[in-house]
Each structure stands twice: as C-alpha cells, then as structure tokens.
Scaffold this active site. Structure first.
Site: not given
Ligand code: BES
Ligand code: ZN
Ligand code: ZN
Length: 480
Positions: A247, A252, A259, A270, A329, A331, A333
């Site tokens: 990834k 992000d 966020k 990210d 968010d 993204e 996946r």
């Molecule tokens: N890049 C984030 C995940 C992340 C969170 C990485 C904290 C490093 C530290 C990812 O893209 C994300 O935002 N995931 C969301 C998914 C949700 C919206 C289903 C999450 O984990 O809150």
């Molecule tokens: Zn992310």
């Molecule tokens: Zn995200």
C-alpha cells in the site's frame, strides 16, 4: 562507515568497543584492554553502556546486548550506542566481537549503519540534524569467522536499505508524491539490479485499474503502479516464487470521509507497506538471493476535492468486480484490490504477500508490538511468524473465517469497502482483500499500521521504524 574486517585487534589507536551479553561479561577480556575490571558497574544488560579510560591506552566502551536468547534485539543496542555516544568514538572505532557468535556481526552492521539515519534532513543547520556519525568514519571489526566480512556487510546492507525506507516514510507528502516513489524505485532498480516498470495514469486506465484511479481522483498528483521484478541469473523460472504488494498512500486525509486533524500529519507514513516492498526488492538484489520475486506498489494520494470519490459511489476494479464505497478513508484496501488482482493475473506467483498500514483497528488490537497476519495458508502463516520472530519484526495471526463475510456484503455492488460497524476492522479489511486474490491458495496479508511508524528513542515525535524489509528478507531466504 568505512568498514575494515580483521582476524585480530588492529595495532591502530582508536576507541575499543566491547559488547557483551547479559551476565556473560568476560572480565579477563576487559582487563586485557582496560586493565583491572572486577569492580565494574556493568552486567551486559540491554543497552547498558560504560566508558573506561585506562591510562595511556585506548578508550574502552562496554556495551550490553541483553540476554543471549534475545540476541535478535542486539542491532538496537549497537544503534543506541552509536547514536548516543558517537562523540566518544574519536577518530576510529574498533569493535571486538570474536567472543560472540558470528550472527551478531549482522546485528552490529545493522545497528551501526542505522545510527547514521538523519531524521533532520530538512533542517537548515545540519549540525543540529541528529545524532549522526559520518559516512566515511573508519570502523574496524574483529572476528575470526571466515564469513565475518560478508556477515557484517550484510548487516550494513540491511541497515542502508532500512535507512532509505525510513527516509521515504518520514518524508513529507509534498515531496513524496506517487511519481517520486516511482522514481526512487527506478533508481534503486538500476543501482541494485532489478527491473522496474512504472504504470502512469494513462497506463492504469488502459489496464483497467479503476480502484487505484478512483482513490487518486481527488489528488493533483496522479497515482502510479510500480511493478518490480528480481530474477537471479541462471534461475530458470517462468513464474515468480513470491509476489509482493504494498500500500503506497503518500498521504491519507481520509478523503471526503475526512479524518480529524489530530495527528493527521502522521498520515504521510501511509506508504509503509510500499516501503517494505521496495526495500525487500532492494535487499533481494543486493544480497543476490536465489529467488524470483515480483513486487507491486500501488501509489496514490487520498485527498479531498470536488473530484474525490464519494461514500455511496460504486467503482470498478482491475478484477472486474464492483465496489460500493461506504467510507473513503478505507482507501488502502481499494488500491491493494487492484494490486493483488494484477499480481495474480499477470504473474501468477506461487505465494502472494501484501503489506499495508491498513487499519487503526490493528493498532488498537496489538499496539506497537507486532503486525497483524491474515492468511488462508497455515504453512505460509507459520513461516512468516517464524521469520518475523527471528529478527524481532513480529507478526501475529488473526482469523479470516467465513463468519466475517457479512462485513463486506453489499446490496448494490459485489462488495463494500467497510461494514459500518466499529468492530473487527482489521479482519474485515483482510476479508475484503481476500476477494481480490481471486482464490489464490497461498496468500498472506500483513497489517503493519502499528509497527511501520511509531515512537522511538531517537526522536521526540513518532517516526519511521524501518519495519518490513528485514522480515521479508528472512522470509525470502526461508522459501528460496
Ligand atoms: N491509513 C489508515 C489506517 C491507519 C490508522 C494507519 C492509524 C496508521 C495508523 C487507513 O486508511 C484508514 O483510515 N483506515 C480506517 C478504516 C475504516 C474507515 C474502515 C480505520 O482504520 O479507521
Ligand atoms: Zn490509509
Ligand atoms: Zn484511510
């Protein structure tokens, strides 16, 4: 580091470094170099340091490596010492290691090399940049193993690659565009001997990588997919043994499902999965591993714009499957859906492993101690766990049972990218990815959100850890 390997102590004057395991301090050896030593306040505990100033002799630094059965953390002790005490090293460092197992030469090489990492690369006053010792600094290593040179140099090679990956992860997103990652991969491929192909926006359109394009739509910086291949000379193989996917979200924001601004600046990290994959390619070629491996990096920014994808939108993907966007968010996946499907279809690797800073859920589950591991293949899962344990870049397994399939059910499209529920987020993300492996029998997903970036003793704020390339190196060795 200007490295010199010796079978016995060089005659030259310099600072002597004597590392010991905990409770295995050899007072005789210390006495040889520093005179009387029985009353020392030193037992070799992890990162313990003691400087001795014997009259009319070389200065002697004692370093504690911690317990012998935890020797896989020794690189950290070397890094810590070089980072904190390099001013005491003087003009030359002489590292006496013959009383230690030869494997420790790798740890020493990694640690000393990583102490050169410069977090403050953008400071105007480079003297304030960080604890750092110069690249040409002479280091003499003493060990009688016939492999001493190659072992130490392997450590340095791993350290170098990790420093480069840390530089990328710590780099702000205004400099680190998807194109920049592509350029880095190209230069690295040229230097170390792996092939690199950059699929730009128009190429992605032709290929049908609609999910990567959808995520990139909201950014001024167009997305790219980086395709890398390392094939050792003389190895006859049509299909790669291993396919890696990373990834590479260069920033992000969350997109329209934006966020909070708390800690959003950390989302420059990210692309930690991408860094791990590029780093693994680099190490495979540098160390000339006997394995055919392909690496795919899906690089894009997830930004907010009139053109951004919306919650409720339905997008296509390389696999042909349609995806309902619930949360923009989620993204990572999406881009990996295309990366994995492309990897499988184009290269048909025997084993597929993807790495991603994918979910906050994984961080809430494991904290910063390990990454999450998800796999449909028990052997592969065990191998990855073992490889990670050996080099202290651990992963721990979570289930991907069919019980969780409901989380990705969509009424209107083939799948949705988020269940909408605040539970089992890391598992649901893995279930989503699984769809796009297209029933590949040997796939693993590593969620490295908690381990790629974190607090460190070398910085006041969170910073890149360099997690991944070494784990993958060890894993590649175990299957080649
Ligand atoms: N890049 C984030 C995940 C992340 C969170 C990485 C904290 C490093 C530290 C990812 O893209 C994300 O935002 N995931 C969301 C998914 C949700 C919206 C289903 C999450 O984990 O809150
Ligand atoms: Zn992310
Ligand atoms: Zn995200």
């Amino acid at each position: 580091m200007n490295i010199n390997i010796h079978k016995s102590s060089p005659k030259k004057k310099g600072c002597i470094l004597l590392p010991f395991f905990e409770d295995e301090v050899d007072h005789q050896l210390i006495a040889t170099h520093a005179g009387e030593s029985s009353e020392l306040d030193f037992n070799g505990g992890f990162k313990q340091k003691l400087t001795l100033y014997p009259v009319a002799r070389n200065k002697v630094l004692l370093l504690g490596l911690g317990k012998r059965n935890k020797s896989n953390q020794a690189a950290d002790a070397f890094r810590n010492l070089a980072f904190k005490k390099h001013k005491r090293f003087g003009d030359r460092l002489i590292v006496l290691m013959d009383h230690l197992p030869e494997d420790l030469l790798i740890e020493a090489g990694i640690g000393l090399q990583m102490a050169q990492y410069k977090i403050g690369a953008y400071k105007t006053d480079q003297d304030k940049a960080s604890g750092f010792f110069a690249a040409k600094y002479p280091v003499h290593v003493v060990h009688t193993s016939k492999d001493a040179t190659s072992l130490f140099e392997e450590g340095v090679a791993i350290g170098e690659t990790r420093n480069q990956m840390m530089r990328l992860v710590d780099m702000p997103a205004d400099r680190k565009t998807p194109a920049y990652l592509g350029k880095y991969a190209q230069q690295s491929g040229k230097k170390h001997g792996f092939k690199v192909k950059i699929h730009n926006k128009s190429a992605l359109k032709k290929l049908g990588c609609e999910a990567i394009l959808a995520v990139g739509r909201g950014s001024e910086q167009p997305p790219v997919m980086i395709e890398m291949e390392y094939k050792p000379k003389g190895l006859k193989s049509k299909k790669p043994k291993l396919g890696l996917a990373g990834k590479g979200i260069t920033f992000d924001t969350g997109g329209l499902s934006i966020k909070g601004s708390n800690n959003m600046h950390y989302m420059k990290s990210d692309m930690g999965g991408a860094a791990a994959v590029i780093g693994a390619m680099e190490l495979a070629s540098k160390l000339k591993l006997n394995i055919h491996v392909v690496g795919i990096v899906c690089a894009s920014e997830n930004s907010v714009d009139a053109l951004s994808i919306r919650p409720g939108d339905i997008i296509g993907s390389y696999s042909g499957k349609s995806i309902e966007i619930i949360d923009t968010d989620a993204e990572g996946r999406l881009v990996l859906a295309d990366g994995l499907a492309y990897l499988k279809k184009k290269h048909q690797p025997e084993i597929m492993v993807d790495l991603a800073t994918l979910t906050g859920s994984c961080v809430r589950t494991f904290g910063y101690a390990c990454g999450g591991l998800f796999s449909n293949d028990d052997d592969l899962a065990n191998r990855l766990m073992k490889a990670g344990q050996k080099v202290r870049e651990r992963v721990w397994r979570l289930p991907i049972w069919d019980d969780y399939s409901g989380d990705i059910h969509s009424d209107v499209a083939d799948v949705r990218n988020f269940s909408g529920k605040p539970i089992n987020g890391a598992i649901a993300a893995a279930k989503f990815l699984e769809v796009f492996t297209n029933e590949h029998p040997s796939w693993a997903h590593l969620d490295i959100a908690g381990v790629a970036f974190g607090s460190s003793e070398y910085t006041k704020m969170k910073a890149a850890t360099g997690y991944g390339p070494r784990l993958l190196l060890n894993f590649m060795r175990s299957i080649s």
